[in-house]
Design an enzyme around this catalytic site. Structure first.
Site, PDB file in Angstrom:
ATOM      1  N   SER A   1       0.865  -1.178   0.000  1.00  0.00           N
ATOM      2  CA  SER A   1       0.000   0.000   0.000  1.00  0.00           C
ATOM      3  C   SER A   1       0.899   1.224   0.000  1.00  0.00           C
ATOM      4  O   SER A   1       2.050   1.160   0.453  1.00  0.00           O
ATOM      5  CB  SER A   1      -0.890   0.006   1.241  1.00  0.00           C
TER       6      SER A   1
ATOM      7  N   TYR B   1      -2.128   0.652  10.610  1.00  0.00           N
ATOM      8  CA  TYR B   1      -2.135  -0.036   9.313  1.00  0.00           C
ATOM      9  C   TYR B   1      -0.812   0.204   8.592  1.00  0.00           C
ATOM     10  O   TYR B   1      -0.227  -0.724   8.006  1.00  0.00           O
ATOM     11  CB  TYR B   1      -3.304   0.492   8.483  1.00  0.00           C
TER      12      TYR B   1
END
Length: 232
Positions: A134, A148
């Protein structure tokens, strides 16, 4: 067109995993799709696509999936570690359970899957490992994305570590780092127009390119964004 190369894709039941599977299928790949609840996609020829029960949090889930793939297709040329979760909490308030779940699914499970397939990837001579990371593994966008990001930074580092480990065997690993992708996970976190997000099929096209590049054109990280940022 690919003649007989085989790719494993985790988290392939929906969203990005399913979109990547369709792109590779259309390019001629044979596929082993890992799903928590196995179901053959309606577009798939069962001669070219196998589905297998796979739960990323189970410590012993990878080995039987790889073994079943080798028994069915005789080889593994690519591993796409796509299964992942996002719990939107800052690093102070995130619970130990939620942080451990993200580390387990986003980092440890891809390592276990690569390890299970390592011998087969080495035998291929041009094995490929794609870690779906990501842009949150490249920068911390907000406090609420902090925990995250911790897991995705580790996922990107895993891709680099696998690239070093497998280089002499012809294994190339890439961290694919998208921003917002128009999938259920992103849409649950953002109010932006899905048409203005990166489309899952476009991630699939990028992954197909990375899988197909020769050993001499290794790509360590591949960042993809739908919006202008300082570096991405």
């Amino acid at each position: 067109m690919q003649d007989d190369r085989v790719a494993l894709i985790s988290g392939a039941n929906r969203g990005l995993g399913l979109a990547m599977a369709k792109v590779l299928y259309d390019q001629g790949w044979r596929l082993a799709l890992g799903m928590r609840e196995p179901a053959l996609p309606d577009w798939a020829d069962p001669q070219r696509v196998a589905v297998h029960a796979y739960d990323a949090r189970q410590l012993t889930a990878a080995e039987p999936w790889v073994a079943a793939t080798l028994a069915r297709f005789g080889r593994v040329d690519g591993v796409i570690a796509n299964a992942g979760i996002m719990v939107p909490h800052n690093v102070i308030d995130v619970s130990e359970d939620d942080l451990e779940a993200m580390l387990d699914i986003n980092v440890k499970a891809p390592r276990r899957l690569a390890k299970a397939a390592w011998t087969a990837l080495s035998a291929s001579g041009r094995g490929r490992v794609i870690i779906i990371g990501s842009l949150s593994g490249k920068r911390v966008k907000s406090a609420s994305a902090g925990s995250y990001s911790v897991s995705k930074f580790a996922a990107v580092a895993l891709a680099h570590a696998l690239r070093h480990q497998g280089w002499e065997a012809g294994i190339r690993a890439t961290a694919v780092c998208p921003g917002f992708v128009a999938t259920d996970m992103a849409l649950a976190l953002s109010s932006r127009d899905p048409a203005l997000m990166t489309q899952a099929e476009d991630i699939g096209r990028a992954v197909a390119l990375l899988l197909d590049l020769p050993n001499e054109a290794s790509v360590a990280e591949f960042a993809i964004n739908c919006q202008l940022e300082e570096s991405y």
